[in-house]
Design a protein around this motif. Structure first.
Motif, PDB file in Angstrom:
ATOM      1  N   ASP A   1       0.838  -1.204   0.000  1.00 58.84           N
ATOM      2  CA  ASP A   1       0.000   0.000   0.000  1.00 58.84           C
ATOM      3  C   ASP A   1       0.876   1.259   0.000  1.00 58.84           C
ATOM      4  OD1 ASP A   1      -2.121  -1.719   0.024  1.00 58.84           O
ATOM      5  OD2 ASP A   1      -2.745  -1.288   2.068  1.00 58.84           O
ATOM      6  N   VAL A   2       1.894   1.238  -0.855  1.00 57.71           N
ATOM      7  CA  VAL A   2       2.851   2.344  -0.949  1.00 57.71           C
ATOM      8  C   VAL A   2       2.234   3.481  -1.767  1.00 57.71           C
ATOM      9  CG1 VAL A   2       5.116   3.047  -1.817  1.00 57.71           C
ATOM     10  CG2 VAL A   2       4.810   0.775  -0.787  1.00 57.71           C
ATOM     11  N   VAL A   3       2.295   4.685  -1.207  1.00 57.32           N
ATOM     12  CA  VAL A   3       1.826   5.883  -1.896  1.00 57.32           C
ATOM     13  C   VAL A   3       2.891   6.962  -1.707  1.00 57.32           C
ATOM     14  CG1 VAL A   3       0.060   7.688  -1.991  1.00 57.32           C
ATOM     15  CG2 VAL A   3      -0.596   5.332  -1.443  1.00 57.32           C
ATOM     16  N   VAL A   4       3.355   7.517  -2.822  1.00 60.83           N
ATOM     17  CA  VAL A   4       4.277   8.650  -2.773  1.00 60.83           C
ATOM     18  C   VAL A   4       3.646   9.743  -3.631  1.00 60.83           C
ATOM     19  CG1 VAL A   4       6.589   9.507  -3.303  1.00 60.83           C
ATOM     20  CG2 VAL A   4       6.291   7.149  -2.490  1.00 60.83           C
ATOM     21  N   GLU A   5       3.260  10.837  -2.976  1.00 64.69           N
ATOM     22  CA  GLU A   5       2.604  11.922  -3.687  1.00 64.69           C
ATOM     23  C   GLU A   5       3.469  13.175  -3.652  1.00 64.69           C
ATOM     24  OE1 GLU A   5      -2.068  10.930  -3.197  1.00 64.69           O
ATOM     25  OE2 GLU A   5      -1.133  11.963  -1.506  1.00 64.69           O
ATOM     26  N   ASN A   6       3.509  13.860  -4.778  1.00 67.07           N
ATOM     27  CA  ASN A   6       4.260  15.092  -4.910  1.00 67.07           C
ATOM     28  C   ASN A   6       3.369  16.256  -4.447  1.00 67.07           C
ATOM     29  OD1 ASN A   6       5.432  17.483  -5.899  1.00 67.07           O
ATOM     30  ND2 ASN A   6       6.443  16.394  -7.549  1.00 67.07           N
TER      31      ASN A   6
ATOM     32  N   GLN B   1       0.558  19.086  -6.141  1.00 64.68           N
ATOM     33  CA  GLN B   1      -0.798  19.232  -5.608  1.00 64.68           C
ATOM     34  C   GLN B   1      -1.081  20.690  -5.249  1.00 64.68           C
ATOM     35  OE1 GLN B   1      -0.648  16.406  -2.410  1.00 64.68           O
ATOM     36  NE2 GLN B   1      -1.526  14.778  -3.646  1.00 64.68           N
ATOM     37  N   THR B   2      -0.094  21.365  -4.685  1.00 64.66           N
ATOM     38  CA  THR B   2      -0.235  22.782  -4.315  1.00 64.66           C
ATOM     39  C   THR B   2      -0.504  23.627  -5.562  1.00 64.66           C
ATOM     40  OG1 THR B   2       1.205  22.529  -2.412  1.00 64.66           O
ATOM     41  CG2 THR B   2       0.948  24.753  -3.255  1.00 64.66           C
ATOM     42  N   ASN B   3       0.049  23.201  -6.706  1.00 68.83           N
ATOM     43  CA  ASN B   3      -0.135  23.929  -7.962  1.00 68.83           C
ATOM     44  C   ASN B   3      -1.371  23.465  -8.730  1.00 68.83           C
ATOM     45  OD1 ASN B   3       2.182  25.497  -7.577  1.00 68.83           O
ATOM     46  ND2 ASN B   3       3.492  23.904  -8.419  1.00 68.83           N
ATOM     47  N   GLY B   4      -2.238  22.653  -8.073  1.00 67.64           N
ATOM     48  CA  GLY B   4      -3.472  22.227  -8.700  1.00 67.64           C
ATOM     49  C   GLY B   4      -3.329  21.058  -9.659  1.00 67.64           C
ATOM     50  N   LEU B   5      -2.194  20.389  -9.615  1.00 63.32           N
ATOM     51  CA  LEU B   5      -1.963  19.244 -10.490  1.00 63.32           C
ATOM     52  C   LEU B   5      -2.086  17.955  -9.680  1.00 63.32           C
ATOM     53  CD1 LEU B   5       1.216  20.683 -12.213  1.00 63.32           C
ATOM     54  CD2 LEU B   5      -1.106  20.665 -13.126  1.00 63.32           C
TER      55      LEU B   5
END
Length: 83
Positions: free
Chosen positions: A68-73, A77-81
């Motif tokens: 259940d590995v999740v790596v989010e940038n 996300q802050t830039n709406g992407l």
């Protein structure tokens, strides 16, 4: 600008896991913040903000099976992407 770019989350499944030992290792050896290491001696949930998520994954994989590995940038996300 976000200091630690990657929100890194995973589960570690193993034997004789220790929240305290994991917390101590990560805070002493991997730069980041917002560490959460919770669970019991067979299953630990990790949440950590870092610029080096591969170090977290490598360490955790040395302790047991990771899934259940999740790596989010978070910068994206802050830039709406999508992260």
């Amino acid at each position: 600008m976000i200091e630690y770019k990657f929100d890194t989350q995973l589960l570690i499944e193993g034997h004789n896991l220790s929240e305290d030992a994991i917390n101590k290792y990560i805070t002493s050896n991997i730069k980041g913040d917002c560490l959460i290491a919770v669970g019991d001696d067979e299953l630990i949930k990790i949440h950590f903000h870092t610029n080096t998520p591969w170090k977290v994954l490598e360490y955790c994989a040395s302790l047991g099976d990771i899934h259940d590995v999740v790596v989010e940038n978070m910068e994206r996300q802050t830039n709406g992407l999508q992260g």
